[in-house]
Design an enzyme around this catalytic site. Structure first.
Site, short mmCIF file in Angstrom:
data_model
loop_
_atom_site.label_atom_id
_atom_site.label_comp_id
_atom_site.label_asym_id
_atom_site.label_seq_id
_atom_site.Cartn_x
_atom_site.Cartn_y
_atom_site.Cartn_z
CG PHE A 115 -0.89 0.80 2.24
CD1 PHE A 115 0.52 0.02 3.77
CD2 PHE A 115 -1.05 1.67 2.28
CE1 PHE A 115 1.01 1.34 4.30
CE2 PHE A 115 -0.59 2.92 3.90
CZ PHE A 115 0.01 2.52 4.42
CE LYS A 116 4.60 1.82 4.57
NZ LYS A 116 3.65 0.80 4.87
CG ASP A 117 3.56 0.66 -4.67
OD1 ASP A 117 4.84 1.28 -4.50
OD2 ASP A 117 3.17 -0.37 -5.16
#
Ligand SMILES: *Cc1c(COP(=O)(O)O)cnc(C)c1O
Length: 502
Positions: A115-117
């Site tokens: 999810f960091k993307d």
């Protein structure tokens, strides 16, 4: 002219600091060691029905324009266009998958399958735009500590971005083999990856120290460099994360799964407290979120905090199968503490000083009142594995261990019978692809898989889940290792000098 709607950013630790959004993004951390917080939380100015007609980019714009008020519409739309494009393997960017009575918001369809993307694909564009707006000539040097996923997502976001360099520090023995391989194979002349002999908290503390070292900053400034942060303390990370909660609600509404205004609960597998804080901001913007369920693994500092009002990091650090949540100091919690203290920097600073001094603090009864919509649960390693197995056996859907922690937390919340939880729509933030943690996932499904090689497991997972192997994994199968540097915790400064040739 002063704009009424302008959001300025104050420090959580002292009064009198007030900067624009672009300045807050550039600085990352306030000079007094505090985090930047919006001076007020703006309200959504589009109806939920209107938002339901928009695609991801449209919703992202409607949310971000309210927080990043010194960016022009064109600037923001450009940043959004460049971030949420074919790097994502689906046009919807963040699909919602219904399984076993909950909605899994898949935030892992970007270039590094975690999810960091969602935030790190836009941060480099926000940052370079912010630099231009503020007439910055220096090269921007991103320093990042990672518990695994931030590192690769930041590297992927910044690699090759002109006017920037990025150095990533990760705990040498604290990330999964696939996470490590993803980082050490990163291409790009402006990237630098270092394994430190310590855990994530050591890496994060080391990076924070470098940021607050004014002498070092001065020295590097003369050589044409200036630091910035890609960690989740940067509001340029936080704001893009608010968007997908709004988007999730809009999708449910569009698909007729929720009535306009009907409350939904959200469950977030939590480490540094950035993702769940974004959900809290979405709620305060007027999105009908009811409960915020904070899920922890065996490093259950936050679980204890929500039960008792005592935050205590004095405990054993546990390495788990959800390494991105192996954190004892959740940096972004400071922002929530500041808000529940009535946006009071003195009260917050006292608590944060107690945390760095004694490793613990206790909040007052009136502050606890501000936490009434938060619930904390945790899942043990066995419970996490059992949850992966349960979903797979019941419906064939495969969760990664972080998402499984959240999913197990939701089961506990439902079992607790709190409110009418079982009858509410619930969105679980699904933070990583199971392909990123193949061994833990496959072992949870069946012990026999432990005998297989890493990439054999990848193919087997693809087969049993009926999901194609993500591009991000295909790429590292054969990619050469290009980063081999390791260092001790107290060598981080020297290592940064080495990287910059300064
Ligand atoms: C970073 C991360 C988390 C924790 O998110 P925070 O915003 O730090 O609370 C959870 N799951 C995965 C897969 C992550 O990469």
């Amino acid at each position: 002219m002063e704009n009424d709607m302008e959001v300025r950013y104050n420090s959580t630790r002292s009064r009198g600091i007030s900067v624009t959004a672009s300045q807050a993004i550039l600085k990352g951390l306030s000079e007094d060691g505090g985090l930047f917080v919006p001076d007020h939380i703006p309200a959504l100015d589009r109806s939920l029905q209107e938002l339901a007609q928009m695609d991801y980019r449209g919703v992202a714009y409607e949310v971000m324009k309210l927080f990043l008020t010194d960016f022009t519409e064109q600037e923001l739309r450009d940043c959004i266009e460049r971030a949420y494009d074919e790097k994502f393997d689906t046009e919807v960017i963040a699909p919602l998958v219904e399984a076993q009575g909950a909605y899994y918001l898949e935030l892992f369809h970007g270039s590094t399958i975690a999810f960091k993307d969602m935030a790190l694909s836009i941060l480099p564009h926000l940052l370079t735009t912010a630099a231009r707006k503020n007439h910055i000539q220096n090269e921007i040097v991103i320093l990042t500590a990672t518990s695994g996923d931030t590192g690769k997502a930041a590297l992927a976001g910044f690699a090759g971005v002109e006017g920037t360099r990025i150095a990533v520090f990760y705990p040498k023995d604290g990330v999964s083999p696939i996470q490590e391989k993803q980082m050490v194979t990163q291409k790009g002349d402006n990237t630098f990856v270092v394994g430190i002999h310590g855990n994530f908290d050591d890496a994060q503390t080391g990076v924070k120290k470098l940021f607050s070292d004014r002498e070092f900053a001065g020295e590097l400034g003369e050589k044409g460099f200036q630091f910035s942060s890609a960690n989740s303390i940067n509001i340029g990370r936080l704001v893009p994360q608010v968007c997908y909660y709004v988007y999730a609600y809009a999708r449910l509404l569009k698909e007729g799964k929720i009535a306009e205004g009907e409350p939904m609960d959200v469950v977030v597998p939590t480490g540094n407290f950035g993702n769940i804080l974004a959900a809290y901001y979405a709620k305060r913007m007027g999105l009908p979120i009811d409960k915020l369920i904070c899920a922890s693994n065996e490093n259950k500092v936050l679980y204890d905090f929500f039960r008792t009002g005592v935050y205590d990091r004095n405990r054993k650090f546990v390495l788990t199968s959800s390494p991105s949540m192996d954190i004892l100091i959740s940096s972004n919690l400071e922002r929530l503490i500041y808000h529940i203290a009535g946006d009071d920097p003195e009260r917050n600073r006292e608590l944060m000083e107690a945390l760095s001094g004694q490793g613990r603090y206790e909040i007052s009864a009136d502050m606890r009142e501000g936490l009434r919509d938060f619930f904390g649960y945790y899942a043990s390693e066995e419970e996490t594995a059992a949850e992966i197995r349960r979903l797979y056996e019941n419906c064939g859907y495969v969760l990664d261990p972080h998402t499984a922690v959240a999913s197990a937390a939701l089961q506990k919340h439902w079992e607790s019978g709190t409110g009418d939880a079982q009858h509410k729509k619930t969105v679980i933030a699904s933070t990583a692809s199971p392909f990123k943690f193949t061994r833990s996932v496959m072992k949870a499904i069946d012990e026999k898989y432990d005998a297989m090689e890493d990439f054999e497991l990848v193919d087997e997972l693809s087969r049993i889940a009926g999901v194609n192997v993500p591009r991000a994994i295909e790429e590292i199968r054969t990619a050469p290792v290009v980063h081999r540097r390791q260092c001790e915790v107290d060598e981080m400064k020297a290592v940064v000098r080495e990287f910059l040739g300064a």
